[in-house]
Design a protein around this motif. Structure first.
Motif, PDB file in Angstrom:
ATOM      1  N   TYR A  11       0.869  -1.192   0.000  1.00 48.37           N
ATOM      2  CA  TYR A  11       0.000   0.000   0.000  1.00 48.37           C
ATOM      3  C   TYR A  11       0.887   1.216   0.000  1.00 48.37           C
ATOM      4  CZ  TYR A  11      -3.943  -2.914   1.348  1.00 48.37           C
ATOM      5  OH  TYR A  11      -4.930  -3.847   1.381  1.00 48.37           O
ATOM      6  N   ASN A  49      -8.911 -10.879   0.740  1.00 50.07           N
ATOM      7  CA  ASN A  49      -9.396  -9.964  -0.295  1.00 50.07           C
ATOM      8  C   ASN A  49      -8.757 -10.253  -1.639  1.00 50.07           C
ATOM      9  OD1 ASN A  49     -11.075  -8.682   1.459  1.00 50.07           O
ATOM     10  ND2 ASN A  49      -9.692  -6.973   1.861  1.00 50.07           N
ATOM     11  N   LEU A  54     -10.954  -9.219  -4.694  1.00 49.99           N
ATOM     12  CA  LEU A  54     -11.490  -7.927  -4.292  1.00 49.99           C
ATOM     13  C   LEU A  54     -10.416  -6.846  -4.346  1.00 49.99           C
ATOM     14  CD1 LEU A  54     -13.698  -8.853  -1.229  1.00 49.99           C
ATOM     15  CD2 LEU A  54     -14.439  -8.239  -3.523  1.00 49.99           C
ATOM     16  N   GLU A  55      -9.181  -7.288  -4.304  1.00 48.90           N
ATOM     17  CA  GLU A  55      -8.080  -6.336  -4.379  1.00 48.90           C
ATOM     18  C   GLU A  55      -7.055  -6.835  -5.361  1.00 48.90           C
ATOM     19  OE1 GLU A  55      -7.851  -5.313   0.286  1.00 48.90           O
ATOM     20  OE2 GLU A  55      -6.151  -4.644  -0.903  1.00 48.90           O
ATOM     21  N   ASP A  74     -11.801  -5.742 -15.188  1.00 53.06           N
ATOM     22  CA  ASP A  74     -12.842  -5.711 -14.159  1.00 53.06           C
ATOM     23  C   ASP A  74     -13.969  -6.698 -14.483  1.00 53.06           C
ATOM     24  OD1 ASP A  74     -15.689  -3.937 -13.518  1.00 53.06           O
ATOM     25  OD2 ASP A  74     -14.372  -4.548 -11.881  1.00 53.06           O
ATOM     26  N   VAL A  75     -14.344  -6.744 -15.763  1.00 54.53           N
ATOM     27  CA  VAL A  75     -15.470  -7.611 -16.117  1.00 54.53           C
ATOM     28  C   VAL A  75     -15.116  -9.072 -15.879  1.00 54.53           C
ATOM     29  CG1 VAL A  75     -16.960  -8.363 -17.974  1.00 54.53           C
ATOM     30  CG2 VAL A  75     -16.316  -5.963 -17.800  1.00 54.53           C
ATOM     31  N   SER A  78     -14.883  -9.818 -12.156  1.00 49.61           N
ATOM     32  CA  SER A  78     -16.214  -9.883 -11.550  1.00 49.61           C
ATOM     33  C   SER A  78     -16.879 -11.200 -11.890  1.00 49.61           C
ATOM     34  CB  SER A  78     -17.078  -8.719 -12.051  1.00 49.61           C
ATOM     35  OG  SER A  78     -16.502  -7.488 -11.710  1.00 49.61           O
ATOM     36  N   ARG A  79     -16.701 -11.645 -13.126  1.00 50.33           N
ATOM     37  CA  ARG A  79     -17.357 -12.888 -13.519  1.00 50.33           C
ATOM     38  C   ARG A  79     -16.787 -14.067 -12.752  1.00 50.33           C
ATOM     39  NH1 ARG A  79     -17.554 -15.197 -19.119  1.00 50.33           N
ATOM     40  NH2 ARG A  79     -16.250 -13.416 -19.491  1.00 50.33           N
ATOM     41  N   ARG A  81     -15.400 -13.931  -9.849  1.00 52.99           N
ATOM     42  CA  ARG A  81     -15.881 -13.812  -8.484  1.00 52.99           C
ATOM     43  C   ARG A  81     -17.293 -14.337  -8.363  1.00 52.99           C
ATOM     44  NH1 ARG A  81     -13.891  -8.748  -7.852  1.00 52.99           N
ATOM     45  NH2 ARG A  81     -15.901  -7.733  -8.156  1.00 52.99           N
ATOM     46  N   ASN A  82     -18.073 -13.989  -9.364  1.00 52.72           N
ATOM     47  CA  ASN A  82     -19.477 -14.357  -9.344  1.00 52.72           C
ATOM     48  C   ASN A  82     -19.671 -15.866  -9.464  1.00 52.72           C
ATOM     49  OD1 ASN A  82     -22.134 -14.720 -11.302  1.00 52.72           O
ATOM     50  ND2 ASN A  82     -22.395 -13.188  -9.701  1.00 52.72           N
ATOM     51  N   PHE A  87     -18.694 -15.477  -0.759  1.00 54.25           N
ATOM     52  CA  PHE A  87     -18.173 -14.709   0.374  1.00 54.25           C
ATOM     53  C   PHE A  87     -19.075 -14.798   1.581  1.00 54.25           C
ATOM     54  CE2 PHE A  87     -14.541 -12.369  -0.959  1.00 54.25           C
ATOM     55  CZ  PHE A  87     -14.668 -12.231  -2.330  1.00 54.25           C
ATOM     56  N   PHE A  89     -19.137 -12.769   5.401  1.00 51.21           N
ATOM     57  CA  PHE A  89     -18.449 -11.725   6.154  1.00 51.21           C
ATOM     58  C   PHE A  89     -18.825 -11.764   7.620  1.00 51.21           C
ATOM     59  CE2 PHE A  89     -17.094  -9.848   2.277  1.00 51.21           C
ATOM     60  CZ  PHE A  89     -18.162  -9.944   1.403  1.00 51.21           C
ATOM     61  N   SER A  91     -19.797  -9.261   9.441  1.00 48.04           N
ATOM     62  CA  SER A  91     -21.032  -8.518   9.724  1.00 48.04           C
ATOM     63  C   SER A  91     -22.107  -8.794   8.686  1.00 48.04           C
ATOM     64  CB  SER A  91     -20.713  -7.029   9.806  1.00 48.04           C
ATOM     65  OG  SER A  91     -19.805  -6.687   8.781  1.00 48.04           O
ATOM     66  N   ASN A  93     -23.437  -8.460   6.097  1.00 49.19           N
ATOM     67  CA  ASN A  93     -23.541  -7.686   4.855  1.00 49.19           C
ATOM     68  C   ASN A  93     -24.719  -8.080   3.986  1.00 49.19           C
ATOM     69  OD1 ASN A  93     -21.505  -5.826   5.215  1.00 49.19           O
ATOM     70  ND2 ASN A  93     -19.943  -7.228   4.479  1.00 49.19           N
ATOM     71  N   PRO A 107     -26.430 -12.376  -6.397  1.00 44.78           N
ATOM     72  CA  PRO A 107     -25.349 -12.862  -7.266  1.00 44.78           C
ATOM     73  C   PRO A 107     -25.872 -13.550  -8.515  1.00 44.78           C
ATOM     74  CG  PRO A 107     -25.508 -14.199  -5.275  1.00 44.78           C
ATOM     75  CD  PRO A 107     -26.427 -13.059  -5.086  1.00 44.78           C
TER      76      PRO A 107
ATOM     77  N   VAL B 348     -20.992  -4.849  -1.304  1.00 42.21           N
ATOM     78  CA  VAL B 348     -21.494  -6.221  -1.280  1.00 42.21           C
ATOM     79  C   VAL B 348     -21.754  -6.716  -2.698  1.00 42.21           C
ATOM     80  CG1 VAL B 348     -23.419  -7.675  -0.586  1.00 42.21           C
ATOM     81  CG2 VAL B 348     -22.531  -5.957   0.975  1.00 42.21           C
ATOM     82  N   ALA B 351     -18.644  -7.483  -4.433  1.00 38.44           N
ATOM     83  CA  ALA B 351     -18.063  -8.729  -3.926  1.00 38.44           C
ATOM     84  C   ALA B 351     -18.793  -9.935  -4.490  1.00 38.44           C
ATOM     85  CB  ALA B 351     -18.136  -8.754  -2.396  1.00 38.44           C
ATOM     86  N   LEU B 352     -20.094  -9.794  -4.652  1.00 40.17           N
ATOM     87  CA  LEU B 352     -20.876 -10.910  -5.159  1.00 40.17           C
ATOM     88  C   LEU B 352     -20.749 -11.072  -6.665  1.00 40.17           C
ATOM     89  CD1 LEU B 352     -24.072 -10.529  -3.005  1.00 40.17           C
ATOM     90  CD2 LEU B 352     -22.225 -12.167  -2.758  1.00 40.17           C
ATOM     91  N   GLY B 353     -19.918 -10.259  -7.269  1.00 39.40           N
ATOM     92  CA  GLY B 353     -19.652 -10.495  -8.679  1.00 39.40           C
ATOM     93  C   GLY B 353     -20.199  -9.469  -9.641  1.00 39.40           C
ATOM     94  N   ALA B 354     -20.657  -8.328  -9.128  1.00 39.98           N
ATOM     95  CA  ALA B 354     -21.145  -7.336 -10.068  1.00 39.98           C
ATOM     96  C   ALA B 354     -19.981  -6.574 -10.660  1.00 39.98           C
ATOM     97  CB  ALA B 354     -22.074  -6.356  -9.360  1.00 39.98           C
ATOM     98  N   PRO B 355     -19.836  -6.575 -11.996  1.00 39.18           N
ATOM     99  CA  PRO B 355     -18.790  -5.745 -12.580  1.00 39.18           C
ATOM    100  C   PRO B 355     -19.177  -4.273 -12.444  1.00 39.18           C
ATOM    101  CG  PRO B 355     -20.115  -6.784 -14.294  1.00 39.18           C
ATOM    102  CD  PRO B 355     -20.608  -7.309 -13.012  1.00 39.18           C
ATOM    103  N   ARG B 356     -18.185  -3.405 -12.605  1.00 39.89           N
ATOM    104  CA  ARG B 356     -18.453  -1.978 -12.431  1.00 39.89           C
ATOM    105  C   ARG B 356     -19.581  -1.507 -13.317  1.00 39.89           C
ATOM    106  NH1 ARG B 356     -12.734  -0.894 -12.267  1.00 39.89           N
ATOM    107  NH2 ARG B 356     -12.147  -1.014 -10.072  1.00 39.89           N
ATOM    108  N   PRO B 434     -14.660  -2.487  -2.895  1.00 38.71           N
ATOM    109  CA  PRO B 434     -15.425  -3.428  -2.075  1.00 38.71           C
ATOM    110  C   PRO B 434     -14.696  -3.807  -0.795  1.00 38.71           C
ATOM    111  CG  PRO B 434     -14.881  -4.380  -4.226  1.00 38.71           C
ATOM    112  CD  PRO B 434     -14.370  -3.000  -4.232  1.00 38.71           C
ATOM    113  N   GLN B 441     -17.218  -2.344   8.964  1.00 40.69           N
ATOM    114  CA  GLN B 441     -18.672  -2.319   9.144  1.00 40.69           C
ATOM    115  C   GLN B 441     -19.001  -2.055  10.595  1.00 40.69           C
ATOM    116  OE1 GLN B 441     -21.543  -2.866   7.104  1.00 40.69           O
ATOM    117  NE2 GLN B 441     -20.098  -2.105   5.621  1.00 40.69           N
TER     118      GLN B 441
END
Lengths: 238, 441, 408
Positions: A11, A49, A54-55, A74-75, A78-79, A81-82, A87, A89, A91, A93, A107, B348, B351-356, B434, B441
């Motif tokens: 970082y 993460n 996520l990172e 990113d796409v 995300s896919r 991840r999906n 996940f 957490f 708390s 979420n 999702p 959230v 994290a669950l997979g939504a692209p930007r 995310p 939280q």
């Protein structure tokens, strides 16, 4: 399933550099239930993460289910991840204005599934965690343990290969914690790989492998010393 | 996915009601202000007779003296009596009519009504076909009556009702000034070409006032009816000129408006040549000392040259849109606050997979939904503003009316404004990390 | 106060700051120009017509048939009007100031073409000055012997050889009113020009059309002409407290004299002005409404962004309080921050206001914005910002220090 080689995460803010992970190596096989422990600030959440896409990481390699994630846009991330990751957490979420059904639905919406297929999966997932009867209720009406179970259902609905849990029982009393853990064990029993970050040594003991992280580096403990740790003077001995 | 986002947007209206309420109100107010003024502006610049506005022309001839007195490059806006008659009798032009405003005394045959001054125009019979004037009863007067100045009259629907009640007025007589006129037809009240381009010069304001009655131009002249408008004399009459009305007819004073219908817009240059030729001939008789400065305006050109849409109206419209702009900027901030409060949920979903881009679409749609609600509220407010404007003056009474087109435009403007305002906050929403959101939280 | 740290902190919340500053800038630009236009409109509405506005009224009949003895009719009317108690003066006139219908001609100094000044023209066989309550500031009123009679059935020209000018016209032609007396002017130019001698100057006399530009509106002259036309048009001056009653009496009296005419106008000067300036009034009202709306919208924007920051910075505020900041230090922080942002907005807004004004000057013939409007606008917007931020700032000050110890 999950391979990281010499992973580093740095970082940078203005003048200061923080090495959250340095020269991180780990191999997680399919079907393992790994507990990730370590003091605060050790980098275990960062590891989670990064594992969960996520990172981004600064240098090194990360292969998820055989796929090199470096350079993915990113796409694509995300896919991935999906489809492959779930996940859970500390708390929960859950999205407060959606009822349980719609929470688990989230999702699946990003998969482009038909309504029928989504419905099937949601009902199955909620049944798996024993909350089918409360489908139309809202998160605020549930206890902590129930909310976490919904979160688990949400994580499972897409049929992920890897489940990442960050202190899943941190906000639960011991009884609820135990039932959640039992659920996780059940899921693992069916073949899902689980990576769980936890403070609680009791919880860590229930996993079949422990990975200890100190100062951004791995030191594998207990059970199956599959991989070597990089030479680190003050760490515990395997 | 769009319906999903729509559903989410609707659901989230309830979240943060104060913020949402503020956005809706701000948008509504901005939309109402700009749409109300736009409605008026649009009505003012509307084409009063779109089906033939490019075929109707009014000529302006420059009969001013050559003594350097007139620096205005524009020729006079009306014709002299002799020029109007000459143009009417000449061959070119499909249909032609002079137009002169009159105010004869109307003496109803009903005993309970006192005589009053009617407000009307004297025209040639061609006028009715030229302007597509709809008759609900009877018709215009005959060519014969037109030529000899017969004692005939055409009434407007509301005037006919006032004078004759439910009875059919066609064929009945009405006492005008000094003679009895026979009613040949009744014109529908629906005929409302706004602005009233055919009698623009010095009439009542172009969006107010209707003609109650129409009589033949030659009849008005024969009965020496005073022109109820501008009479401009650029030269004093010669010492041997006859006094009174006869003198007026022979003078170089301009007091008659004139309209000609051509078969098509492309015939305009030919007609203009004819006008120039006519003036050249008259010049040989000692008139028109200035070099040719004649103009032929079609309806739009005539409205432009007369600056129908006043500067004030334009100022008000600019201002209203400036107001909308400020409201828009305001909405950006409010939407930003609204979306920032939802960073947790965004984290959230990511994290669950939504692209930007999915987050972008979701929040843009949400902005649009708020915009739609703001637009509906704005529409209501616009109606209220227009109602209020109509109470301000008779002019606005006809101009400040909403039609379907403006209704649609209002909603579209509201949604577009909210989408524009939403772009920055939505883009920010996509940048939410995310990891950061889920940790703390 | 610690401006620099505030500025540095603002860099992290750039968006909100820029949004507020942008709104402030736009609002300032629009409000300054709008209020300027409003003032111009109101000035037009309020300007004096020259007439004794609380004493004078107009009464006009139109003939419903041919009237042979016009002079007889006029004399009978004037006598009847003079007989009404409370009447100070009466005159038969051709038109009324600010009434939108009247006569217009051109005036030149030397009769040569090319320099005609457009003027409004009034005439009466009686004392127009007296009946309208005008103020003579040089020379004298007309005398009986100078009155000409013109019947439009027989006389083609309307002319007289003496004239009373309005002050503005006199100054335009001769430099000052006193110098005008005795001089010659011409009505019209070229071979048709008529010579006239100036015998008096009145202070102010607006034309019937009374356009917004005062130079055009106030260039008028008066002729001593008894005009025998088809209408019976009179100016009546009455005691202010009795005017309403006199008006009713006048209508009764003239209506009783002959049945063959119809009343066309019966208005006092206030009504006449009210109708003429309807447009200006509507425009001014609209602008005021927009100004208020803008100020409210901007205020709500400031409240919104400030509230957002308060909620985002709760922890930070708690920490500050825990470290010893008093409530008013917190309030001062937010207020200072607000002043910095509005000032930035105002700086941009001043440039925008001037730019907008130039645009309006070129497109809509507006005048240039005087500095006092910019100054006033700035003060108003500063004040607005402060009022708007007080609420959120107070809420910020109420954040308990205990928040510092709780985790986020």
């Amino acid at each position: 399933m999950l391979v990281m080689k010499k992973l580093s995460k740095v970082y940078r803010t203005e003048n200061i550099e923080t090495h959250a992970l340095r020269g991180f190596d780990i191999l997680v096989r399919e079907g393992e239930f790994v507990a990730v422990t370590g003091p605060s600030g050790s980098g275990k959440t960062t590891f989670l993460n990064i594992a969960g896409l996520l990172e981004e990481f600064t240098s090194g390699e990360y292969h998820l289910d055989g796929q090199d994630v470096r350079g993915l846009g990113d796409v694509a991330r995300s896919r991935l991840r999906n489809e492959k990751i779930g996940f859970i957490f500390q708390s929960f979420n859950l999205i407060p204005d959606l009822n349980l059904y719609h929470n688990v639905d989230v999702p699946l919406r990003y998969r482009g599934m038909s309504r029928g297929e989504r419905r099937e999966r949601i009902e199955a997932a909620l049944a798996q965690v024993g909350l089918s009867s409360r489908m139309k209720h809202y998160p605020a009406e549930l206890s902590g343990g129930q909310q976490q179970r919904v979160a688990i259902a949400r994580a499972l609905a897409g049929g992920p290969r890897l489940l990442l849990a960050d202190e899943p029982t941190g906000n639960l009393d011991s009884q609820m914690a135990r039932s959640v853990l039992e659920l996780l064990e059940e899921i693992n029993g069916r073949g899902t790989t689980i990576l769980m970050v936890t403070h609680d040594p009791e919880l860590a003991a229930r996993a079949n492998r422990n990975v200890h992280i100190i100062d951004g580096q791995v030191s594998d403990l207990v059970h199956e010393p599959v991989l070597r740790a990089t030479a680190a003077p003050a760490t515990a001995t395997p | 996915m769009f319906t999903y986002y729509l559903g989410l947007g609707l659901r989230h209206l309830r979240r943060n009601p104060i913020l949402t309420g503020l956005i809706v109100v701000t948008l509504a107010v901005g939309v109402a202000a700009s749409m109300a003024t736009l409605t008026v502006l649009r009505a003012m610049s509307a084409d009063p007779i779109p089906q033939k506005s490019d075929r109707l022309f009014t000529p302006n001839l420059d009969n001013r003296p050559d003594d350097g007195t007139n620096q205005d490059p524009r020729p006079p806006e009306q014709l002299t009596y002799r020029d109007a008659i000459a143009l009417k009798n000449a061959k070119p032009g499909l249909r032609k009519s002079a137009v002169m405003r009159i105010s004869p005394v109307v003496a109803p045959s009903r005993s309970d009504m006192k005589p009053f001054f009617g407000d009307g125009i004297s025209v040639h019979a061609d006028f009715f076909k030229m302007m597509d004037v709809p008759f609900i009863k009877g018709s215009a007067w005959s060519e014969a009556d037109d030529a000899r100045g017969g004692h005939v009259v055409v009434l407007r629907e509301s005037m006919a009702e006032q004078l004759f009640g439910d009875a059919n007025p066609v064929g009945k007589t009405l006492h005008l000034d000094t003679y009895d006129a026979i009613v040949t037809g009744v014109v529908s009240d629906q005929w409302e070409p706004l602005p009233r381009f055919y009698r623009l010069v010095s009439g009542p304001p172009p969006f107010r006032g209707v003609e109650d009655l129409f009589i033949p131009f030659n009849t008005a002249i024969a009965n020496e009816m005073q022109p109820q408008g501008n009479v401009n004399c650029f030269t004093d009459p010669p010492p041997d000129a006859p006094p009174g009305y006869e003198g007026l007819k022979q003078s170089e004073c301009i007091w008659v408006q004139f309209w000609v219908e051509l078969a098509s817009a492309s015939e305009a240059p030919a007609y203009k040549d004819f006008l120039d030729g006519y003036v050249a001939e008259q010049r040989k008789l000692g008139r028109f000392p200035l070099p040719n400065n004649n103009k032929l305006y079609d309806v739009q050109g005539w409205l432009d040259v007369n600056k129908i849409v006043s500067k004030d109206t334009r100022l008000q419209t600019y201002l209203a849109f400036g107001f909308l702009l400020v409201c828009l900027v305001n909405c950006i901030g409010l939407l930003l606050a609204k979306f920032t409060a939802r960073s947790g949920e965004i984290g959230v979903r990511r994290a669950l997979g939504a692209p930007r881009r999915a987050i972008f679409k979701q929040y843009l749609v949400e902005s649009g939904v708020v915009g739609l609600v703001g637009g509906a509220a704005g529409l209501g407010l616009t109606f209220a503003s227009l109602w209020f404007l109509r109470k301000q003056s008779d002019e606005f009474a006809v101009l400040a009316k909403m039609d379907w087109m403006m209704l649609a435009i209002t909603l579209v403007v509201a949604v577009v404004a909210s989408l524009l305002a939403g772009i920055l906050p939505t883009w920010r929403a996509c940048q939410v990390q995310p990891a950061l959101q889920l940790k703390s939280q | 106060m610690e401006i620099q740290p505030i500025l540095l902190a603002l860099r992290r919340s750039k968006t909100g700051a820029i949004l507020v500053a942008a709104q402030v800038a736009l609002t300032l630009a629009i409000v300054c120009n709008a209020l300027f236009v409003v003032k111009a409109r109101i000035a037009t509405i309020d300007r004096p017509s020259g007439v004794a506005e609380d004493e004078v009224f107009q009464i006009q009949y139109a003939a419903a048939g041919e009237i042979e003895d016009r002079k007889g009719m006029q004399q009978a009317d004037l006598a009847a009007l003079r007989a009404i108690p409370g009447v100070k003066a009466v005159a038969a006139v051709n038109s009324f100031p600010v009434s939108t219908s009247g006569w217009g001609m051109g005036v030149t100094l030397d009769g040569k073409p090319g320099s005609e000044i457009p003027t409004g023209v009034y005439f009466s066989g009686e004392s127009f000055v007296n009946a309208m309550g005008l103020k003579l500031i040089a020379g004298r009123d007309f005398q009986e012997g100078e009155v000409r009679e013109v019947d439009d059935r027989t006389d083609a020209r309307v002319q007289a050889d003496v004239v009373i000018l309005s002050g503005r016209l006199a100054r335009k032609l001769f430099g000052n009113e006193q110098k005008a007396i005795g001089k010659t002017v011409y009505q019209g130019s070229g071979k048709d020009a008529q010579q006239m001698r100036v015998i008096g100057v009145v202070d102010t006399l607006l034309s019937s059309s009374a356009p917004a530009i005062d130079d055009y509106a106030n260039s008028t002259f008066i002729w001593p002409i008894r005009y025998l036309g088809a209408t019976a048009h009179y100016a009546v001056r009455a005691e202010p407290s009795q005017r309403a009653r006199v008006m009713k009496d006048a209508e009764k009296a003239l209506g009783a004299l002959r049945p063959d005419r119809v009343l066309v106008n019966l208005h006092d000067m206030d009504e006449i002005k009210y109708r003429r300036y309807r447009h200006e009034r509507a425009g001014a009202n609209m602008l005021i409404a927009v100004t208020i709306g803008l100020l409210l919208v901007t205020a709500s924007g400031i409240v919104g962004v400030a509230s957002l920051w308060v909620s985002q910075r709760r922890k930070q505020i708690g920490v500050r309080r825990a470290l010893g900041a008093k409530r008013r230090d917190i309030v001062r922080y937010f207020v200072t921050e607000n002043i910095l942002i509005t000032t930035a907005g105002i700086a941009a807004g001043l440039a925008l206001a001037v730019g907008l004004n130039l645009f309006l000057v070129s497109k809509l013939e507006l005048a240039k914005l005087p500095v006092v409007y910019l100054a006033g606008g700035m003060a108003a917007v500063w004040a607005l910002g402060l009022i708007a931020v007080i609420g959120p700032a107070w809420r910020a000050a109420s954040v308990p220090p205990a928040i510092a110890t709780r985790s986020a």
